[in-house]
Design a protein around this motif. Structure first.
Motif, PDB file in Angstrom:
ATOM      1  N   ARG A 164       0.852  -1.194   0.000  1.00 43.09           N
ATOM      2  CA  ARG A 164       0.000   0.000   0.000  1.00 43.09           C
ATOM      3  C   ARG A 164       0.883   1.238   0.000  1.00 43.09           C
ATOM      4  O   ARG A 164       1.858   1.305   0.733  1.00 43.09           O
ATOM      5  CB  ARG A 164      -0.896   0.006   1.236  1.00 43.09           C
ATOM      6  CG  ARG A 164      -1.929  -1.113   1.240  1.00 43.09           C
ATOM      7  CD  ARG A 164      -2.834  -0.987   2.453  1.00 43.09           C
ATOM      8  NE  ARG A 164      -3.862  -2.013   2.435  1.00 43.09           N
ATOM      9  CZ  ARG A 164      -3.697  -3.226   2.942  1.00 43.09           C
ATOM     10  NH1 ARG A 164      -2.544  -3.549   3.490  1.00 43.09           N
ATOM     11  NH2 ARG A 164      -4.671  -4.105   2.891  1.00 43.09           N
ATOM     12  N   LYS A 165       0.542   2.194  -0.815  1.00 41.30           N
ATOM     13  CA  LYS A 165       1.375   3.386  -0.960  1.00 41.30           C
ATOM     14  C   LYS A 165       1.583   4.100   0.361  1.00 41.30           C
ATOM     15  O   LYS A 165       2.630   4.664   0.617  1.00 41.30           O
ATOM     16  CB  LYS A 165       0.736   4.334  -1.983  1.00 41.30           C
ATOM     17  CG  LYS A 165       1.631   5.505  -2.347  1.00 41.30           C
ATOM     18  CD  LYS A 165       1.054   6.286  -3.493  1.00 41.30           C
ATOM     19  CE  LYS A 165       1.981   7.409  -3.910  1.00 41.30           C
ATOM     20  NZ  LYS A 165       1.425   8.184  -5.030  1.00 41.30           N
ATOM     21  N   ARG A 176       2.908   0.825  -7.207  1.00 41.63           N
ATOM     22  CA  ARG A 176       2.746   0.952  -5.759  1.00 41.63           C
ATOM     23  C   ARG A 176       4.054   0.878  -4.976  1.00 41.63           C
ATOM     24  O   ARG A 176       4.195   1.533  -3.955  1.00 41.63           O
ATOM     25  CB  ARG A 176       1.810  -0.147  -5.246  1.00 41.63           C
ATOM     26  CG  ARG A 176       0.402  -0.038  -5.791  1.00 41.63           C
ATOM     27  CD  ARG A 176      -0.484  -1.095  -5.183  1.00 41.63           C
ATOM     28  NE  ARG A 176      -1.845  -1.023  -5.706  1.00 41.63           N
ATOM     29  CZ  ARG A 176      -2.825  -1.844  -5.345  1.00 41.63           C
ATOM     30  NH1 ARG A 176      -2.599  -2.794  -4.465  1.00 41.63           N
ATOM     31  NH2 ARG A 176      -4.024  -1.711  -5.873  1.00 41.63           N
TER      32      ARG A 176
END
Length: 406
Positions: free
Chosen positions: A5-6, A186
């Motif tokens: 997740r960024k 990502r």
């Protein structure tokens, strides 16, 4: 492995490999961009356990390398920087100079070519006749020689430790990478042997003997295979026979310098290395065999092409590996007084030699990039000498990759 997740990156740049190039890269990133979060993963329990800590400790001048090549530029610049770095931080070092000695008439043209190359690279070189060799090394014999004043020695393991301490990076030892999951949009997630997952915006591959494997795990094709060559050393039981550093004239057809004599920072004299194929990437003796790694070497077409092209040279290296008498014979070309009993076995090293599919031995530094990745795929000698400028170059590319993710 769960998706990256960024908002959940553990660091900005994840460096794989805690040798001198990886640690120089981490150091350079934090110097160039303070506040950048850097993590280093090293599978061993401490830094510099392989190529960095298993060499003769020479600060190379850069005389051997083609003018304009990365090796030439980085070695000349890196030698001066390494001496300054060691002096600034109290790391054991000395600028000793060295002799390159021609013992046969066929070597004289190559010796003269080295003089020209040294001058093109801006390196001070003094040409010596046979009688002048004794001014520097009373026990060494040859037809002619050159003295290279900028060569030195240092404790590269201590340099690596200082880089680790000064980088401000989160350095994790005992953290072997077993899987890489890259999502170009990502980030990168790495699974370690301990079960930890480290998420990063950019991955920097400085894994040395395993760099091509790491590149493939990211999904990038390195287009080279690391073929390991073991360098076997002896210690000279009579170190008084050698004052400093003495090298033969290298054979330009092969990227090894030949058996040489190096007085180290501890006062002992290393003799070697010869170069033989290793049966594992960390194969520091004939008894270390890793079938999967050996199969990988043997399945690479370039390995067989090397063997066909250099079999005569290789046969001589193998002979010196299994015969101490043959090794002593090679040393006596430079140092006639040495006897077989003067050679005491010392720890070996393994060189991570990148080989192309056609059998070409990659001679220069090789750095390639992919989405969110920077791979150092060939860092041969003089990588330790040139580690500070190499680290800056790899850091520049890593920071550019980071900027592209914003």
């Amino acid at each position: 492995m769960e998706q990256v997740r960024k908002s959940a990156h553990d660091c900005d740049a994840l460096v794989i490999g805690g040798g001198i190039v990886g640690l120089s890269t981490a150091y350079a990133i934090t110097r160039a961009a303070p506040g950048t979060r850097v993590t280093v993963l090293e599978k061993e329990p401490g830094p510099a356990r392989h190529q960095t800590g298993r060499n003769s400790g020479v600060i190379h001048s850069g005389i051997y390398y083609r003018p304009g090549s990365l090796k030439a530029r980085y070695a000349v610049r890196g030698a001066a920087e390494m001496v300054k770095f060691c002096a600034e931080y109290g790391i054991a070092h000395a600028v000793t100079g060295k002799l390159i000695v021609a013992t046969g008439r066929d070597e004289l043209p190559r010796l003269h070519a080295l003089v020209q190359r040294g001058r093109e690279n801006g390196i001070p070189v003094r040409e010596l006749g046979a009688a002048q060799i004794e001014e520097y090394e009373p026990e060494v014999r040859g037809l002619a020689a050159i003295h290279v004043g900028t060569t030195g020695i240092c404790d590269y393991t201590a340099v690596a430790r200082h880089l680790a301490d000064a980088s401000g990076a989160d350095i994790r030892y005992g953290a072997e990478v077993v899987r890489v999951d890259r999502r170009p949009e990502r980030g990168v997630a790495v699974l370690t042997s301990g079960g930890d997952i480290v998420r990063a915006r950019v991955l920097v591959n400085c894994a040395g003997l395993h760099c091509d494997e790491v590149a493939r795990r990211t999904g990038d094709d390195p287009q080279v295979r690391i073929v390991p060559f073991r360098g076997e050393y002896y210690e000279l039981a009579r170190p008084e026979l050698v004052r400093g550093l003495v090298y033969p004239v290298p054979d330009p057809a092969f990227p090894f310098l030949g058996v040489h004599l190096t007085r180290g920072i501890d006062g002992g004299v290393h003799v070697g290395p010869n170069a033989v194929p290793a049966l594992a990437r960390e194969g520091y003796g004939w008894g270390v065999v890793r079938p999967r790694e050996l199969a990988g070497t043997l399945s690479w077409p370039g390995s067989w092409r090397i063997a066909r092209r250099h079999w005569r040279y290789g046969a001589g290296e193998l002979r010196r590996s299994v015969s101490k008498a043959a090794f002593a014979e090679a040393v006596r070309r430079l140092l006639p007084a040495v006897e077989e009993r003067d050679l005491v076995p010392a720890p070996a090293g393994v060189r991570a030699q990148a080989v192309l599919r056609d059998g070409t031995l990659v001679d220069d530094f090789l750095i390639r990039e992919g989405p969110r990745t920077v791979h150092v795929l060939n860092a041969p000698s003089p990588a330790a000498t040139a580690s500070l400028p190499i680290g800056r170059e790899v850091a520049r590319r890593a920071l550019a990759a980071l900027a592209a993710t914003e």
